[in-house]
Enzyme design. Structure first.
Site, mmCIF file in Angstrom:
data_model
loop_
_atom_site.group_PDB
_atom_site.id
_atom_site.type_symbol
_atom_site.label_atom_id
_atom_site.label_comp_id
_atom_site.label_asym_id
_atom_site.label_seq_id
_atom_site.Cartn_x
_atom_site.Cartn_y
_atom_site.Cartn_z
ATOM 1 C CG ASP A 161 -1.840 1.154 1.309
ATOM 2 O OD1 ASP A 161 -2.300 1.610 0.245
ATOM 3 O OD2 ASP A 161 -2.111 1.617 2.426
ATOM 4 C CD GLU A 166 -2.942 8.223 0.282
ATOM 5 O OE1 GLU A 166 -3.271 9.236 0.929
ATOM 6 O OE2 GLU A 166 -3.656 7.689 -0.587
ATOM 7 C CD GLU A 193 -3.691 7.680 4.955
ATOM 8 O OE1 GLU A 193 -4.284 7.986 3.898
ATOM 9 O OE2 GLU A 193 -3.562 6.507 5.356
ATOM 10 C CG ASP A 204 -8.230 1.814 -3.073
ATOM 11 O OD1 ASP A 204 -8.304 1.405 -4.243
ATOM 12 O OD2 ASP A 204 -8.596 1.144 -2.091
ATOM 13 C CE LYS A 212 -5.062 -0.493 -1.923
ATOM 14 N NZ LYS A 212 -4.647 -0.089 -0.582
ATOM 15 C CG ASP A 222 -2.185 1.791 6.349
ATOM 16 O OD1 ASP A 222 -2.585 1.574 5.189
ATOM 17 O OD2 ASP A 222 -2.209 2.923 6.866
ATOM 18 C CG ASN A 265 -7.898 0.884 1.372
ATOM 19 O OD1 ASN A 265 -7.276 0.893 2.435
ATOM 20 N ND2 ASN A 265 -7.502 1.554 0.318
#
Length: 194
Positions: free
Chosen positions: A7, A9, A15, A91, A132, A151, A154
């Site tokens: 992932d 962010e 973020e 995402d 993903k 984390d 999602n």
């Protein structure tokens, strides 16, 4: 051969929407996939908020240009690239992420697209539903073993689809709800685990 799916962010960079919230003073934009599990609900909230407050794409771009990867993220990524094929599954949107990708040496990024008209974000286009997890399964169909790191809510489908998975700096409420997935807090711990 193994593929490491990361992932973006919360794992390698801050973020992005938190940065936008700080720059605009709009607290609602601090909500992320750590807070709202249904991505469509989160994006509807974000789009409604930036429309209501007339936040321009130019303002967002300036904010993102000022963000940097987490300390140690570039060294971790360099380490990972020597041991794995690395793919960033996010995402976020290409229009947001490219300045950060430049700071990370342009790893492979699979994410979504924004719809921008007259300097305003008016919508978005998903690469595909559950992108993903679909990416993980696509790599597996090519004969790769997939290790995934995330984390947020999602990321759960991606982590469950992978051959091996772990949380990195996940909030307790998310990691505790999926206690069978190991969790790590530092890049050194993550490197030892991988």
């Amino acid at each position: 051969m193994k593929v490491l799916c990361l992932d973006l962010e919360g794992v390698l960079v801050p973020e992005i929407w938190h940065g936008i919230a700080r720059a605009t003073g709009i607290e609602t934009l601090k909500k992320t996939t750590r807070d709202i599990p249904v991505y469509e609900d989160l994006m509807r909230l974000r789009l409604d908020t930036i429309e209501r407050h007339a936040v321009t794409m130019e303002t967002i771009r300036r904010t993102i240009d000022g963000l940097d990867p987490f300390p140690g993220a570039d060294a971790f990524l360099a380490w990972a690239r020597r041991r794995f094929q690395v793919a960033i599954l996010s995402d976020t949107f290409y229009e947001f992420a490219m300045p950060l990708m430049a700071k990370l040496g342009f790893p492979l990024l699979l994410c979504h697209r924004l719809v921008v008209e007259d300097d305003r974000i008016v919508g978005y286009r998903l690469r595909q539903e559950q992108a993903k997890a679909a990416s993980v399964r696509a790599f597996q169909s090519l004969g790769y073993e997939v290790v995934a790191v995330g984390d947020s809510y999602n990321d759960i489908d991606m982590l469950r689809a992978a051959d091996r998975a772990c949380f990195f700096r996940a909030p307790d409420r998310i990691a505790d709800a999926h206690g069978d997935i190991p969790r790590f807090e530092t890049y050194d711990e993550l490197m030892c685990a991988l």
